[in-house]
Design a protein around this motif. Structure first.
Motif, PDB file in Angstrom:
ATOM      1  N   PHE A  13       4.735   2.533   6.953  1.00  0.00           N
ATOM      2  CA  PHE A  13       5.828   1.981   6.141  1.00  0.00           C
ATOM      3  C   PHE A  13       7.132   2.749   6.370  1.00  0.00           C
ATOM      4  O   PHE A  13       8.203   2.150   6.424  1.00  0.00           O
ATOM      5  CB  PHE A  13       5.443   2.007   4.666  1.00  0.00           C
ATOM      6  CG  PHE A  13       4.263   1.141   4.341  1.00  0.00           C
ATOM      7  CD1 PHE A  13       4.384  -0.241   4.294  1.00  0.00           C
ATOM      8  CD2 PHE A  13       3.017   1.694   4.096  1.00  0.00           C
ATOM      9  CE1 PHE A  13       3.302  -1.056   3.994  1.00  0.00           C
ATOM     10  CE2 PHE A  13       1.924   0.900   3.801  1.00  0.00           C
ATOM     11  CZ  PHE A  13       2.060  -0.485   3.752  1.00  0.00           C
ATOM     12  N   ASN A  14       7.041   4.077   6.500  1.00  0.00           N
ATOM     13  CA  ASN A  14       8.257   4.858   6.748  1.00  0.00           C
ATOM     14  C   ASN A  14       8.910   4.478   8.076  1.00  0.00           C
ATOM     15  O   ASN A  14      10.139   4.499   8.204  1.00  0.00           O
ATOM     16  CB  ASN A  14       7.935   6.355   6.755  1.00  0.00           C
ATOM     17  CG  ASN A  14       7.684   6.908   5.360  1.00  0.00           C
ATOM     18  OD1 ASN A  14       8.135   6.330   4.376  1.00  0.00           O
ATOM     19  ND2 ASN A  14       6.984   8.020   5.283  1.00  0.00           N
ATOM     20  N   ALA A  15       8.090   4.137   9.065  1.00  0.00           N
ATOM     21  CA  ALA A  15       8.620   3.770  10.376  1.00  0.00           C
ATOM     22  C   ALA A  15       9.213   2.366  10.401  1.00  0.00           C
ATOM     23  O   ALA A  15       9.854   1.980  11.385  1.00  0.00           O
ATOM     24  CB  ALA A  15       7.520   3.885  11.427  1.00  0.00           C
ATOM     25  N   GLY A  16       8.987   1.601   9.342  1.00  0.00           N
ATOM     26  CA  GLY A  16       9.523   0.250   9.285  1.00  0.00           C
ATOM     27  C   GLY A  16       8.667  -0.779   9.979  1.00  0.00           C
ATOM     28  O   GLY A  16       9.108  -1.913  10.191  1.00  0.00           O
ATOM     29  N   VAL A  17       7.436  -0.407  10.330  1.00  0.00           N
ATOM     30  CA  VAL A  17       6.533  -1.371  10.963  1.00  0.00           C
ATOM     31  C   VAL A  17       6.211  -2.495   9.991  1.00  0.00           C
ATOM     32  O   VAL A  17       6.143  -3.672  10.358  1.00  0.00           O
ATOM     33  CB  VAL A  17       5.244  -0.668  11.442  1.00  0.00           C
ATOM     34  CG1 VAL A  17       4.267  -1.694  12.029  1.00  0.00           C
ATOM     35  CG2 VAL A  17       5.575   0.413  12.455  1.00  0.00           C
ATOM     36  N   ILE A  18       5.986  -2.144   8.727  1.00  0.00           N
ATOM     37  CA  ILE A  18       5.772  -3.120   7.656  1.00  0.00           C
ATOM     38  C   ILE A  18       6.805  -2.829   6.580  1.00  0.00           C
ATOM     39  O   ILE A  18       6.905  -1.684   6.095  1.00  0.00           O
ATOM     40  CB  ILE A  18       4.349  -3.013   7.069  1.00  0.00           C
ATOM     41  CG1 ILE A  18       3.301  -3.275   8.163  1.00  0.00           C
ATOM     42  CG2 ILE A  18       4.166  -3.991   5.918  1.00  0.00           C
ATOM     43  CD1 ILE A  18       1.872  -3.098   7.697  1.00  0.00           C
ATOM     44  N   ILE A  19       7.566  -3.820   6.183  1.00  0.00           N
ATOM     45  CA  ILE A  19       8.645  -3.591   5.231  1.00  0.00           C
ATOM     46  C   ILE A  19       8.436  -4.312   3.908  1.00  0.00           C
ATOM     47  O   ILE A  19       9.267  -4.204   3.005  1.00  0.00           O
ATOM     48  CB  ILE A  19       9.997  -4.033   5.833  1.00  0.00           C
ATOM     49  CG1 ILE A  19       9.955  -5.515   6.213  1.00  0.00           C
ATOM     50  CG2 ILE A  19      10.356  -3.163   7.033  1.00  0.00           C
ATOM     51  CD1 ILE A  19      11.302  -6.035   6.722  1.00  0.00           C
ATOM     52  N   ASP A  20       7.337  -5.019   3.762  1.00  0.00           N
ATOM     53  CA  ASP A  20       7.071  -5.743   2.520  1.00  0.00           C
ATOM     54  C   ASP A  20       6.721  -4.744   1.417  1.00  0.00           C
ATOM     55  O   ASP A  20       5.684  -4.079   1.489  1.00  0.00           O
ATOM     56  CB  ASP A  20       5.920  -6.724   2.732  1.00  0.00           C
ATOM     57  CG  ASP A  20       5.694  -7.619   1.514  1.00  0.00           C
ATOM     58  OD1 ASP A  20       6.344  -7.389   0.479  1.00  0.00           O
ATOM     59  OD2 ASP A  20       4.858  -8.538   1.607  1.00  0.00           O
ATOM     60  N   PRO A  21       7.538  -4.608   0.364  1.00  0.00           N
ATOM     61  CA  PRO A  21       7.262  -3.637  -0.705  1.00  0.00           C
ATOM     62  C   PRO A  21       5.937  -3.891  -1.410  1.00  0.00           C
ATOM     63  O   PRO A  21       5.299  -2.952  -1.900  1.00  0.00           O
ATOM     64  CB  PRO A  21       8.448  -3.824  -1.659  1.00  0.00           C
ATOM     65  CG  PRO A  21       9.523  -4.449  -0.835  1.00  0.00           C
ATOM     66  CD  PRO A  21       8.804  -5.320   0.152  1.00  0.00           C
ATOM     67  N   ALA A  22       5.529  -5.148  -1.464  1.00  0.00           N
ATOM     68  CA  ALA A  22       4.292  -5.475  -2.169  1.00  0.00           C
ATOM     69  C   ALA A  22       3.072  -4.881  -1.471  1.00  0.00           C
ATOM     70  O   ALA A  22       2.065  -4.577  -2.108  1.00  0.00           O
ATOM     71  CB  ALA A  22       4.143  -6.989  -2.283  1.00  0.00           C
ATOM     72  N   VAL A  23       3.162  -4.702  -0.160  1.00  0.00           N
ATOM     73  CA  VAL A  23       2.036  -4.183   0.621  1.00  0.00           C
ATOM     74  C   VAL A  23       1.973  -2.663   0.555  1.00  0.00           C
ATOM     75  O   VAL A  23       0.914  -2.059   0.747  1.00  0.00           O
ATOM     76  CB  VAL A  23       2.147  -4.657   2.088  1.00  0.00           C
ATOM     77  CG1 VAL A  23       0.950  -4.184   2.904  1.00  0.00           C
ATOM     78  CG2 VAL A  23       2.239  -6.172   2.144  1.00  0.00           C
TER      79      VAL A  23
END
Length: 269
Positions: free
Chosen positions: A88-98
């Motif tokens: 998440f920190n790297a921005g690979v996944i940006i969905d806050p819900a996940v």
């Protein structure tokens, strides 16, 4: 004072046949340096040599059980939680819900399981491993609590990023001096702590400046940290199970005036 012969498990530096209260143990010369420095009790002992044998005299012994190596568990717990958060920190996944998937992992695996490994490192006895696993176990527990209890109260303010920056700065300082100690463990553990120090530094800069670029850089480096930690965990458990080196860790060579350095990771991550 009675004299009794002692057999030792030198891999873990544990007395296997002594009973508590014995004060005189006889060891071979080769065994002496490995055993005497791991005796728990009175730190003052006298060394003598007679007929090819050496003895540690006037030592009060507390016999500790031989336990399994907690290092692989601690490293695996740290690796998995670091990997998921770094995604998440790297921005690979940006969905806050996940992103909430990190929290139960931080509580149970990165926090509690790693903390348990740290407690058992005290019984090895391994100060480095105990401090590392208990501290980073506490890090993940505090992270979980911070996200659930503190972030909702400050995220709408202009001080939220500063609070995160102070939090990360404290862990940057701790990791930096642990990196110095890690040089005397194994080269893999040193690489792990050096990379982790830089990761924390980048995340700290990103938090204080409220800038995504350092944070994303820290995220990608955090993924590399997780991979190194997984490798160290795999090396400890696979090498121990196969009873030979499958995954090398870069054992620190002993100098003439030094005691042997344990080859197991993380002796310590």
């Amino acid at each position: 004072m009675s004299t009794s012969e002692a057999r030792y498990d030198l891999v873990n530096s544990r007395a296997s046949t002594l009973s508590a209260g014995q004060q005189h143990i006889t060891l071979t010369v080769e065994e002496l340096s490995d055993v005497c420095r791991n005796i728990v009790g009175n730190s003052k002992f006298r060394v003598s040599q007679q007929s090819g044998e050496s003895t540690c005299l006037h030592v009060r012994l507390i016999v500790l059980p031989v336990i399994a190596d907690p290092g692989p568990l601690g490293l695996a717990g740290f690796a998995a939680t670091t990997f998921v958060l770094s995604i998440f920190n790297a921005g690979v996944i940006i969905d806050p819900a996940v992103q909430g998937v990190v929290l139960p992992l931080a509580l149970w695996y990165g926090g509690i399981a790693q903390g348990i490994a740290g407690i058992f490192e005290f019984f090895k006895p391994n100060t480095f491993g105990a401090l590392a696993f208990l501290s980073y176990g506490a890090f993940w527990l505090s992270y979980q609590s911070f996200v659930l209890n503190i972030v909702p109260t400050i995220e709408a303010t202009n001080i939220a990023f500063r609070a995160v920056g102070i939090y990360l700065l404290a862990w940057t300082i701790f990791t930096a001096y642990m990196t110095i100690a890690a040089w005397k463990v194994t080269r893999v553990i040193f690489a792990l702590f050096l990379s982790l120090t830089i990761t924390f530094l980048l995340l700290t800069i990103g938090a204080f400046t409220n800038n995504k670029i350092p944070t994303e850089m820290g995220g990608w480096l955090g993924i590399a940290v997780a991979i190194i930690a997984w490798y160290a965990s795999a090396a400890a458990v696979v090498n121990g199970t196969w009873d030979r080196v499958i995954f090398p860790v870069g054992v620190v060579q002993k100098k003439n005036n030094e005691d042997p350095i344990p080859a197991k990771a993380p002796k310590t991550a």
